[in-house]
Motif scaffolding. Structure first.
Motif, PDB file in Angstrom:
ATOM      1  N   GLN A  34     -12.221   0.662  10.826  1.00  0.00           N
ATOM      2  CA  GLN A  34     -10.876   1.206  10.867  1.00  0.00           C
ATOM      3  C   GLN A  34     -10.823   2.594  10.409  1.00  0.00           C
ATOM      4  O   GLN A  34     -11.187   3.032   9.343  1.00  0.00           O
ATOM      5  CB  GLN A  34      -9.999   0.377  10.216  1.00  0.00           C
ATOM      6  CG  GLN A  34     -10.038  -1.243  10.622  1.00  0.00           C
ATOM      7  CD  GLN A  34      -8.602  -2.056   9.800  1.00  0.00           C
ATOM      8  OE1 GLN A  34      -7.579  -1.741  10.315  1.00  0.00           O
ATOM      9  NE2 GLN A  34      -9.152  -2.498   9.017  1.00  0.00           N
ATOM     10  N   ALA A  35     -10.044   3.338  11.163  1.00  0.00           N
ATOM     11  CA  ALA A  35      -9.978   4.793  10.557  1.00  0.00           C
ATOM     12  C   ALA A  35      -8.547   5.239  10.713  1.00  0.00           C
ATOM     13  O   ALA A  35      -7.638   4.715  11.573  1.00  0.00           O
ATOM     14  CB  ALA A  35     -10.769   5.717  11.375  1.00  0.00           C
ATOM     15  N   PHE A  40       0.736  -1.046  -0.122  1.00  0.00           N
ATOM     16  CA  PHE A  40      -0.101   0.108   0.018  1.00  0.00           C
ATOM     17  C   PHE A  40       0.781   1.213  -0.158  1.00  0.00           C
ATOM     18  O   PHE A  40       1.689   1.524   0.844  1.00  0.00           O
ATOM     19  CB  PHE A  40      -1.032   0.000   1.191  1.00  0.00           C
ATOM     20  CG  PHE A  40      -1.767  -0.949   1.241  1.00  0.00           C
ATOM     21  CD1 PHE A  40      -2.855  -1.063   0.984  1.00  0.00           C
ATOM     22  CD2 PHE A  40      -1.375  -2.308   1.926  1.00  0.00           C
ATOM     23  CE1 PHE A  40      -4.265  -2.053   0.868  1.00  0.00           C
ATOM     24  CE2 PHE A  40      -2.191  -3.362   1.894  1.00  0.00           C
ATOM     25  CZ  PHE A  40      -3.619  -3.413   1.331  1.00  0.00           C
ATOM     26  N   CYS A  41       0.863   1.827  -1.038  1.00  0.00           N
ATOM     27  CA  CYS A  41       1.839   3.219  -1.192  1.00  0.00           C
ATOM     28  C   CYS A  41       1.141   4.327  -1.233  1.00  0.00           C
ATOM     29  O   CYS A  41       0.044   4.534  -1.918  1.00  0.00           O
ATOM     30  CB  CYS A  41       2.473   2.949  -2.425  1.00  0.00           C
ATOM     31  SG  CYS A  41       3.423   1.273  -2.778  1.00  0.00           S
ATOM     32  N   ASP A  58      -0.613  -5.197  11.562  1.00  0.00           N
ATOM     33  CA  ASP A  58       0.840  -5.801  11.615  1.00  0.00           C
ATOM     34  C   ASP A  58       1.576  -5.627  10.084  1.00  0.00           C
ATOM     35  O   ASP A  58       2.721  -6.200   9.915  1.00  0.00           O
ATOM     36  CB  ASP A  58       0.803  -7.231  12.073  1.00  0.00           C
ATOM     37  CG  ASP A  58      -0.291  -7.826  10.831  1.00  0.00           C
ATOM     38  OD1 ASP A  58      -0.523  -7.430   9.907  1.00  0.00           O
ATOM     39  OD2 ASP A  58      -0.395  -9.080  11.002  1.00  0.00           O
ATOM     40  N   GLU A  59       1.002  -4.804   9.293  1.00  0.00           N
ATOM     41  CA  GLU A  59       1.924  -4.353   8.057  1.00  0.00           C
ATOM     42  C   GLU A  59       3.380  -3.850   8.632  1.00  0.00           C
ATOM     43  O   GLU A  59       3.327  -3.071   9.392  1.00  0.00           O
ATOM     44  CB  GLU A  59       0.844  -3.666   7.210  1.00  0.00           C
ATOM     45  CG  GLU A  59       0.025  -4.255   6.400  1.00  0.00           C
ATOM     46  CD  GLU A  59      -1.288  -4.312   7.278  1.00  0.00           C
ATOM     47  OE1 GLU A  59      -1.169  -3.650   8.258  1.00  0.00           O
ATOM     48  OE2 GLU A  59      -2.145  -5.073   6.774  1.00  0.00           O
ATOM     49  N   PHE A  60       4.231  -4.002   7.553  1.00  0.00           N
ATOM     50  CA  PHE A  60       5.487  -3.227   7.819  1.00  0.00           C
ATOM     51  C   PHE A  60       5.647  -2.001   7.127  1.00  0.00           C
ATOM     52  O   PHE A  60       5.198  -1.937   6.223  1.00  0.00           O
ATOM     53  CB  PHE A  60       6.680  -4.170   7.276  1.00  0.00           C
ATOM     54  CG  PHE A  60       6.879  -5.252   8.213  1.00  0.00           C
ATOM     55  CD1 PHE A  60       8.017  -5.310   9.155  1.00  0.00           C
ATOM     56  CD2 PHE A  60       6.190  -6.435   8.264  1.00  0.00           C
ATOM     57  CE1 PHE A  60       8.038  -6.397   9.988  1.00  0.00           C
ATOM     58  CE2 PHE A  60       6.536  -7.468   9.063  1.00  0.00           C
ATOM     59  CZ  PHE A  60       7.311  -7.725   9.989  1.00  0.00           C
ATOM     60  N   ASN A  69      -9.094  -3.832   3.867  1.00  0.00           N
ATOM     61  CA  ASN A  69      -8.132  -4.676   3.657  1.00  0.00           C
ATOM     62  C   ASN A  69      -6.782  -4.827   4.496  1.00  0.00           C
ATOM     63  O   ASN A  69      -5.919  -5.605   4.491  1.00  0.00           O
ATOM     64  CB  ASN A  69      -7.404  -4.972   2.164  1.00  0.00           C
ATOM     65  CG  ASN A  69      -8.663  -5.500   1.275  1.00  0.00           C
ATOM     66  OD1 ASN A  69      -8.623  -6.721   1.082  1.00  0.00           O
ATOM     67  ND2 ASN A  69      -9.195  -4.699   0.739  1.00  0.00           N
ATOM     68  N   LEU A  70      -6.535  -3.402   5.001  1.00  0.00           N
ATOM     69  CA  LEU A  70      -5.325  -3.412   5.926  1.00  0.00           C
ATOM     70  C   LEU A  70      -5.690  -4.358   7.393  1.00  0.00           C
ATOM     71  O   LEU A  70      -6.845  -4.293   7.710  1.00  0.00           O
ATOM     72  CB  LEU A  70      -5.005  -1.889   6.268  1.00  0.00           C
ATOM     73  CG  LEU A  70      -4.428  -1.180   5.201  1.00  0.00           C
ATOM     74  CD1 LEU A  70      -4.388   0.414   5.613  1.00  0.00           C
ATOM     75  CD2 LEU A  70      -3.101  -1.551   4.924  1.00  0.00           C
TER      76      LEU A  70
END
Length: 364
Positions: A311-312, A65-66, A345-347, A339-340
């Protein structure tokens, strides 16, 4: 003007030159620059189609995710490559190379590098297993002086905890052992610790940070040194530790490594949008400024029950001259929020990304 290599300028470089007062006051020179930049013979380079973006990389390294929060740009794309296992550590080098350490716990770990032009993870090396790897609790990767270092924190049951560090020699594809760091604390037998720990490179040295102690590694003499902390120091969020030039930011304090001094940072107060107060803050550096990404988890009430979790996200930047945090008022796409990870726990990192490759991957 004849000395400027226009074909090597990025879009940001060209814009800065055109907006400079000396150029704007001379219409003739401004037109010359525009003509040079638009010449069909001018060869593009990687940097001209790249911009610094914030990255959230899935724990399986198969999706990124950019975002560029200042321009409202959001790109979600798959990433190619044979990634076996999950990410254990990530770093972005001074050359803008993104490295990840992947694998399953208690198995051999692999070092992969991101190919910006092909949007693929490429195998670089395998990390040799060490004695007692079943007690390996956490991994870190940092870069100092153009060399990668792996730090493994071990917590053997009923024995003293220790930090094993190895330096990667990419010419020989070898990992060279460095001086170990021993701790007086007794281990708990491996996975399960919730202690905040982190490793960063700053000012040509490596810093290993725990909740109650800091240690500094000097590559020149291959020695560790303990740092004296302020009496009021405490750090319980390893996600909030980053370095900018010679300064290390940790929660609400900043340590200047060049002067060995500490100072308090402006207090950060997240938006009061979390109905149940649940949020996670993660810090990152973009364009030389300290940012924090806040992930709010909202429990939506349906009748007498909390039946839905929404989520926000909030991104803020620190203005050190004013001593204040500014909310960038970002609005993430709906599919990102869905989807996050709910556990966030995404890096997270920031890197200059090659936009044509990312956009092509989205449409593949």
């Amino acid at each position: 003007l004849p000395h400027i290599r226009f074909n090597l300028l990025t879009l940001e470089d060209t814009t800065a030159i055109l907006e400079h007062p000396l150029v704007r006051e001379d219409p003739g020179s401004s037109q010359v620059i525009r003509n040079e930049v638009q010449r069909p013979t001018s060869k593009l380079r990687y940097g001209m189609d790249a911009q610094e973006m914030v990255l959230l990389i899935s724990h399986r390294a198969d999706e990124m995710f950019c975002m560029n929060p200042n321009k409202g740009q959001y790109i979600r794309c798959p990433v190619k490559g044979n990634v076996h296992g999950e990410i254990h550590a990530i770093t972005v080098t001074s050359n803008n190379d993104i490295y990840i350490l992947v694998g399953e716990y208690w198995t051999q770990l692999s070092l992969l590098m991101y190919n910006h032009l092909e949007n693929v993870w490429e195998q670089q090396s395998s990390l040799p297993k060490a004695d007692g790897d079943h007690h390996l609790d956490e991994n870190f990767i940092v870069e100092v002086g153009g060399h990668l270092y792996h730090l493994g924190f071990y917590s053997p049951e009923d024995l003293n905890e220790f930090l094993l560090m190895r330096k990667y020699d990419n010419r020989r594809d070898q990992w060279l052992e460095c001086s170990q760091l021993q701790f007086p604390t007794i281990g708990h037998g491996g996975l399960g610790s919730v202690e905040a720990r982190h490793a960063v490179s700053c000012g040509g040295q490596i810093y290993f940070i725990r909740e109650t102690e800091w240690h500094r590694y000097n590559p020149t003499d291959n020695q560790w040194y303990k740092i004296t902390l302020p009496n009021t120091y405490e750090c319980y969020n390893s996600y909030a530790i980053v370095a900018i030039e010679t300064e290390i930011f940790c929660d609400d304090v900043m340590y200047d490594t060049s002067s060995d001094t500490w100072c308090d940072l402006p207090e950060f107060t997240p938006s009061a949008i979390s109905t149940n107060g649940a949020f996670v803050c993660r810090c990152f550096v973009r364009e030389g400024q300290l940012h924090t990404l806040v992930h709010h988890r909202l429990d939506m009430r349906v009748g007498d029950h909390f039946a839905r979790r929404v989520q926000a996200f909030q991104i803020c930047v620190l203005d050190r001259s004013e001593g204040t945090w500014t909310d960038l008022k970002v609005t993430l796409p709906v599919d990102w929020k869905e989807n996050l990870s709910g556990d966030f726990d995404e890096f997270l990192c920031a890197s200059r990304m090659y936009l044509p490759s990312l956009n092509a991957s989205v449409t593949d």
